[in-house]
Design a protein around this motif. Structure first.
Motif, mmCIF file in Angstrom:
data_model
loop_
_atom_site.group_PDB
_atom_site.id
_atom_site.type_symbol
_atom_site.label_atom_id
_atom_site.label_comp_id
_atom_site.label_asym_id
_atom_site.label_seq_id
_atom_site.Cartn_x
_atom_site.Cartn_y
_atom_site.Cartn_z
ATOM 1 N N MET A 140 -55.273 49.142 22.280
ATOM 2 C CA MET A 140 -55.037 47.938 23.080
ATOM 3 C C MET A 140 -54.474 48.289 24.459
ATOM 4 O O MET A 140 -53.450 48.964 24.567
ATOM 5 C CB MET A 140 -54.047 47.017 22.365
ATOM 6 N N PRO A 141 -55.131 47.857 25.545
ATOM 7 C CA PRO A 141 -54.565 48.095 26.882
ATOM 8 C C PRO A 141 -53.374 47.177 27.129
ATOM 9 O O PRO A 141 -53.264 46.112 26.514
ATOM 10 C CB PRO A 141 -55.721 47.751 27.827
ATOM 11 N N ILE A 142 -52.476 47.601 28.006
ATOM 12 C CA ILE A 142 -51.374 46.725 28.389
ATOM 13 C C ILE A 142 -51.892 45.647 29.346
ATOM 14 O O ILE A 142 -53.025 45.710 29.826
ATOM 15 C CB ILE A 142 -50.213 47.509 29.044
ATOM 16 N N PHE A 143 -51.054 44.672 29.623
ATOM 17 C CA PHE A 143 -51.409 43.582 30.538
ATOM 18 C C PHE A 143 -51.438 44.084 31.981
ATOM 19 O O PHE A 143 -50.506 44.734 32.446
ATOM 20 C CB PHE A 143 -50.380 42.458 30.403
ATOM 21 N N PRO A 153 -51.901 42.274 35.634
ATOM 22 C CA PRO A 153 -52.028 40.960 36.273
ATOM 23 C C PRO A 153 -53.309 40.771 37.069
ATOM 24 O O PRO A 153 -53.853 39.660 37.126
ATOM 25 C CB PRO A 153 -50.796 40.900 37.187
ATOM 26 N N ASP A 154 -53.807 41.844 37.691
ATOM 27 C CA ASP A 154 -54.989 41.718 38.535
ATOM 28 C C ASP A 154 -56.291 41.921 37.774
ATOM 29 O O ASP A 154 -57.376 41.743 38.339
ATOM 30 C CB ASP A 154 -54.922 42.724 39.691
ATOM 31 N N LEU A 155 -56.225 42.285 36.494
ATOM 32 C CA LEU A 155 -57.423 42.669 35.749
ATOM 33 C C LEU A 155 -57.611 41.893 34.446
ATOM 34 O O LEU A 155 -58.725 41.473 34.124
ATOM 35 C CB LEU A 155 -57.371 44.166 35.437
ATOM 36 N N THR A 156 -56.539 41.703 33.699
ATOM 37 C CA THR A 156 -56.649 41.140 32.351
ATOM 38 C C THR A 156 -57.146 39.694 32.390
ATOM 39 O O THR A 156 -56.537 38.847 33.052
ATOM 40 C CB THR A 156 -55.290 41.191 31.635
ATOM 41 N N PRO A 157 -58.236 39.385 31.685
ATOM 42 C CA PRO A 157 -58.746 38.015 31.687
ATOM 43 C C PRO A 157 -57.867 37.088 30.867
ATOM 44 O O PRO A 157 -57.067 37.519 30.035
ATOM 45 C CB PRO A 157 -60.134 38.155 31.047
ATOM 46 N N THR A 158 -58.011 35.791 31.112
ATOM 47 C CA THR A 158 -57.300 34.782 30.339
ATOM 48 C C THR A 158 -57.939 34.634 28.964
ATOM 49 O O THR A 158 -59.046 35.113 28.723
ATOM 50 C CB THR A 158 -57.329 33.425 31.053
#
Length: 263
Positions: free
Chosen positions: A91-94, A96-101
């Motif tokens: 699992m990647p970390i969060f 803000p500029d990349l992780t989708p909603t």
């Protein structure tokens, strides 16, 4: 043959103004693109209309939550122990500029990608904001008690902001979580969440504390608030039944409602 009525950005802007959205407002929007109708330009037109309605002296906020980053055992995915370990390890970390909603809809997902939009850094319940107070609203989103007075929701309350339900169901009104932290009954209990974050340069699973937030009765609270007060403004934005409400008035009402009606 019935002709489909196309909804333009200018139509959405006009409808928002009729509903009461004005320049300088701080607005948190919950939205359903499908409910608005056949929109020329889709979610982009809706975002542009919302921003034009509040203007550069105002602020537009949307929830950009990321449930997909939760521990894989939380929502009963039916995974084997081996699968759970693979998911946790990979699992990647969060970002803000990349992780989708997740489950937020097309409009917030479009909005959070826009240049000039700030996004808070909470790995599960982030918010995105544009406009005058965007940096203030999204800055320092603490890990623990993530929807409390110190959260973006608390800052919108402080700014005397408004809730906009743009074709969205009334139980999607996340601002009411603010009241949950103040309620005085046994419903408010502590829970622990697993989350993967960067710790000293390494990605590690850790835990954070919160309360057992629930939106199960949010529609009931909205209906009672609408009946008991004159704060709810109802109108159509495109084809979507929409509501504009003072956040402060509704959260204060919800606190009293929860104290009296939650077990």
């Amino acid at each position: 043959m019935t002709q489909v009525q196309w909804i333009t950005k200018d139509r959405i802007l006009s409808d928002l103004k009729k509903l009461g959205v004005t320049e300088g407002m701080t607005v948190i929007a919950h939205s359903s693109l499908k409910s608005i109708g056949k929109v020329v330009g889709g979610s982009v037109s809706v975002v542009l209309a919302l921003e034009e309605a509040v203007g550069k002296s105002g602020s537009l906020v949307m929830p950009t939550q990321t449930e997909q980053l939760c521990d894989p055992t939380v929502y009963g995915g039916g995974y084997s122990e081996e699968e759970v370990q693979i998911i946790r390890d990979g699992m990647p970390i969060f970002h803000p500029d990349l992780t989708p909603t997740s489950y937020m809809g097309f409009i917030p997902e479009t909005f959070r990608k826009q240049n000039g939009v700030h996004r808070s850094a909470h790995p599960h319940v982030s918010f995105a904001a544009w406009g005058k107070h965007a940096a203030y609203i999204t800055d320092i989103h603490q890990l623990n008690y993530a929807l409390s007075e110190q959260s973006p929701l608390g800052k919108i309350y402080e700014l005397d902001g408004y809730i906009l339900l743009l074709g969205a169901p009334t139980d999607s009104n996340s601002s009411l979580h603010l009241a949950e932290y103040k309620q005085q009954n046994t419903f408010k209990k502590e829970v622990i969440w697993d989350v993967k974050i960067a710790v000293d340069g390494e990605e590690k699973w850790t835990t954070y504390q919160d309360i057992n937030n629930s939106s199960d009765d949010f529609s009931l609270i909205f209906d009672d608030f609408n009946r008991d007060t004159n704060y709810v403004i109802e109108g159509k934005v495109g084809e979507a039944t929409s509501y504009l409400v003072s956040m402060r008035a509704m959260v204060d009402y919800a606190l009293n409602w929860m104290n009296n009606k939650r077990a």
